[in-house]
Every structure is written in C-alpha cells, then in structure tokens.
Scaffold this motif. Structure first.
Motif, PDB file in Angstrom:
ATOM      1  N   GLU A   1       0.841  -1.197   0.000  1.00 44.99           N
ATOM      2  CA  GLU A   1       0.000   0.000   0.000  1.00 44.99           C
ATOM      3  C   GLU A   1       0.874   1.244   0.000  1.00 44.99           C
ATOM      4  O   GLU A   1       0.984   1.956   0.986  1.00 44.99           O
ATOM      5  CB  GLU A   1      -0.929   0.006   1.216  1.00 44.99           C
ATOM      6  CG  GLU A   1      -1.978  -1.082   1.175  1.00 44.99           C
ATOM      7  CD  GLU A   1      -2.994  -0.938   2.280  1.00 44.99           C
ATOM      8  OE1 GLU A   1      -4.109  -1.452   2.119  1.00 44.99           O
ATOM      9  OE2 GLU A   1      -2.688  -0.306   3.313  1.00 44.99           O
ATOM     10  N   SER A   2       1.497   1.492  -1.107  1.00 37.13           N
ATOM     11  CA  SER A   2       2.416   2.619  -1.221  1.00 37.13           C
ATOM     12  C   SER A   2       1.831   3.636  -2.193  1.00 37.13           C
ATOM     13  O   SER A   2       1.680   3.343  -3.383  1.00 37.13           O
ATOM     14  CB  SER A   2       3.789   2.129  -1.699  1.00 37.13           C
ATOM     15  OG  SER A   2       4.718   3.171  -1.710  1.00 37.13           O
ATOM     16  N   LEU A   3       1.489   4.809  -1.697  1.00 35.05           N
ATOM     17  CA  LEU A   3       0.933   5.860  -2.534  1.00 35.05           C
ATOM     18  C   LEU A   3       1.895   7.028  -2.610  1.00 35.05           C
ATOM     19  O   LEU A   3       2.664   7.295  -1.694  1.00 35.05           O
ATOM     20  CB  LEU A   3      -0.402   6.360  -1.966  1.00 35.05           C
ATOM     21  CG  LEU A   3      -1.577   5.387  -1.946  1.00 35.05           C
ATOM     22  CD1 LEU A   3      -2.827   6.115  -1.451  1.00 35.05           C
ATOM     23  CD2 LEU A   3      -1.826   4.787  -3.315  1.00 35.05           C
ATOM     24  N   THR A   4       1.829   7.750  -3.728  1.00 29.47           N
ATOM     25  CA  THR A   4       2.632   8.951  -3.875  1.00 29.47           C
ATOM     26  C   THR A   4       1.997  10.110  -3.112  1.00 29.47           C
ATOM     27  O   THR A   4       0.819  10.079  -2.753  1.00 29.47           O
ATOM     28  CB  THR A   4       2.776   9.349  -5.352  1.00 29.47           C
ATOM     29  OG1 THR A   4       1.480   9.734  -5.851  1.00 29.47           O
ATOM     30  CG2 THR A   4       3.338   8.214  -6.186  1.00 29.47           C
ATOM     31  N   VAL A   5       2.793  11.135  -2.911  1.00 26.08           N
ATOM     32  CA  VAL A   5       2.290  12.352  -2.288  1.00 26.08           C
ATOM     33  C   VAL A   5       1.127  12.918  -3.103  1.00 26.08           C
ATOM     34  O   VAL A   5       0.110  13.359  -2.562  1.00 26.08           O
ATOM     35  CB  VAL A   5       3.430  13.383  -2.162  1.00 26.08           C
ATOM     36  CG1 VAL A   5       2.892  14.759  -1.770  1.00 26.08           C
ATOM     37  CG2 VAL A   5       4.465  12.907  -1.153  1.00 26.08           C
TER      38      VAL A   5
END
Length: 351
Positions: free
Chosen positions: A264-268
């Motif tokens: 669960e890695s999202l960008t800014v």
C-alpha cells in the motif's frame, strides 16, 4: 487495538509530546483507558492546535517543559513516578531540521538522553518506549521495505538525529536499564496521518488549509512515496508494544516497525488528490517552484516483526485511512467538536 484495558487502568504513565498531533490522540486514548497520565511538552506551536482545543476536557496532568531543560525534566520525572514511559516529543520535521540542525540534534538526541537520565533513579519503572521514526534507516532508495535489522543512517539532520537516538536507546538499554530489569525499546512509525494535525509544512494540514482557501497546495515532490498510516493504527502499535514490554520484562525485540501493509504505497500526489477530493477542493495541488533541500523519494518499512510479536497489523487500509482523515477535517470545518470527532473514530476503530 488488542489492548488490555485492565493493564492501563490506574497505571502511572509519563507521556512526552502531548501537545503534538500524535501526542494529543495518545492523551485521549490513555485517559479514556483510565491511566494516570503525567504529560509534558513544549507549548502548542500552531493555531489552531488539537491539544489546545481538547486539552481542558482530557483528564491528564499536563505540563509545559523543554527536553533540553534538565532541571525541569528531572523534576517532572521525579514527581510523576511513572511505571510506563512513552517518549514521543521531538523536532519532527525534515525541512525544519535543515533550518535548525543544532536545535534538532539537541532536542532529539540530547533531549532523549536527558529524559533517560532523569528516569534512571525511578524504582517504579516497568517499561520505557522511545518513539523514533521510519526515517532511521540508511535509505539507498532501492524500494525494498526496511526490516528492523537494516542498517541505521540518515542524510538529512532529522533522519540522522533519529538514527542517532536509536543508538542512544540501545546504549542506555544495555548499560543501565537492562541490568535493572527495565525494558527500554524503540518504536519506528510510518508517515502518520489523521484528523487534527495542524502542523506547519506537513502534507495533510497543508491540504486542509488550502481547502479552506479554495486554493491548490504546492507540492515539492509529488512523486515521492511514503508509508502512510492512520494515527490510530500507529498508536495501537505503540501502546501494544509498551504493554508487551512491561508484561515480558525484557526488551525483546529491542525495536519494532509500525507501518501500512507493504503493498500500500501511494505517492504524495495520490494522497493529495484523495484528501483534496474529500475536502471538496477542486484545485488540489500544483508543482511548487524553486529549489528545495533534498528528501528521499522512496521509503517503505516492513512491519512483519510487529505482526509476529504482537499480532499487530493495521486495521485501516490506505483508502480507509484517507477517508477517515478527510472526513475528520470536513466535520471539523463544519463546526463539529474535535474531541467528539476523535472519540467517535476511536470507538469505531475499537480497542
């Protein structure tokens, strides 16, 4: 949260950093569990401020003191006679660490030393948990999620101060507290978001302030990824770890990561879009102009050891985390009481 309410009821707790975002949530959690909390921190630094808004309704013994003030820290620790210590106070911003590296190192490293020195004579101690950061690792930006035994490091002053704090903690654990049978460990939390953060120069508060103005927020590094997690997920890990240490009577393991699921890695930019939409801002963000101090573009941490040791895992996935956060700010902006909003989410989250 998988906590044991009977463990916390009536237990003497020393909490540092309670006027900060995470500290204010921790204050409410601990007070509502029936703990006897003594807390100290710098005075609130923002307007509005979550603690300033809710503090008079939260049953803790609150003090203002600077970790660099040895006599003040010593007196508070002596009077509080804590059984459990949760050290959360820190200079916690990367850009501020570039502006004031000396103050950052003094607060985060020597402030921790001052606290630990003040605690050494206390015969009632059962566990000490020092909160550091997900940024303590030597980050070469491979994209791999750091486990607890990854090398420590830190390029910017903030990260370096927290990596150095980890070494201080291990030194005090092995030299002083371990021989006394007092577990001293560290907790490394991810990028914590949630309702009530009004800090300067931080993504979600900046999004809230921009939405209030109907203006876009300026993002320095929109493609950067961080391990985003809700404040209640993170605090459930901290409190669960402190409870575990006290019951076990040993700092084993000596540190734990608390972060989101590794996929669960999202960008800014993705976080900004989701929060901005939840706040009804049609102009969410734009690229900031100019040059800025360098920041790591990729950061992930592995929380498998916390899952194995504590049976801990985040209850909120990243979409729920963003939705709960945006809803809190939207309700607050519409005049709802901050403490009631916090307690409603705590009840919904469960203990």
């Amino acid at each position: 949260m998988n906590l044991t309410p009977s463990f916390w009821r009536g237990r003497r707790i020393l909490l540092t950093g309670h006027t900060g975002f995470k500290g204010a949530w921790a204050s409410v959690l601990l007070a509502d569990l029936g703990a006897k909390v003594t807390a100290f921190s710098l005075p609130p630094q923002t307007e509005p401020n979550l603690w300033q808004t809710i503090g008079r309704h939260v049953a803790i013994d609150s003090h203002h003191a600077d970790l660099r003030d040895v006599p003040a820290v010593t007196e508070i620790c002596k009077t509080a006679e804590p059984e459990i210590v949760l050290h959360m106070a820190a200079q916690a911003q990367v850009r501020e660490s570039y502006r004031d590296p000396v103050g950052t190192f003094a607060s985060n490293i020597m402030g921790t030393v001052n606290l630990l020195e003040a605690l050494r004579p206390n015969p009632r101690l059962q566990a000490i948990l020092i909160v550091t950061s997900d940024k303590v690792y030597a980050n070469t930006e491979t994209g791999l999620a750091f486990p607890e035994n990854a090398p420590l490091g830190g390029s910017d002053p903030y990260s370096a101060s927290k990596g150095a704090t980890e070494i201080v903690v291990r030194s005090y654990a092995e030299s002083f507290f371990g021989p006394l049978g007092v577990p001293l460990a560290s907790a490394r939390g991810g990028n914590v978001i949630g309702g009530g953060d009004f800090s300067s120069d931080r993504l979600v508060p900046d999004l809230y302030r921009a939405a209030q103005k109907g203006a876009p927020v300026e993002l320095r590094y929109p493609a950067a990824t961080r391990p985003w997690q809700h404040v209640l997920d993170c605090l459930s890990g901290y409190l669960g770890f402190a409870e575990y240490l006290a019951n076990k009577g040993a700092a084993d393991p000596p540190s734990l990561n608390f972060g989101p699921l590794t996929d669960e890695s999202l960008t800014v930019a993705q976080v900004a879009a989701a929060i901005g939409e939840g706040l009804g801002n049609g102009q969410v963000w734009k690229q900031a102009s100019g040059s800025f101090p360098p920041e790591k573009q990729t950061l992930r941490i592995n929380s498998a050891l916390a899952a194995k040791t504590l049976q801990w895992r985040p209850r909120l996935d990243v979409n729920e985390t963003l939705a709960w956060t945006a809803q809190w700010y939207a309700d607050f902006a519409n005049g709802k009481d901050a403490l009631e909003l916090m307690r409603a989410q705590i009840s919904r989250y469960g203990t």
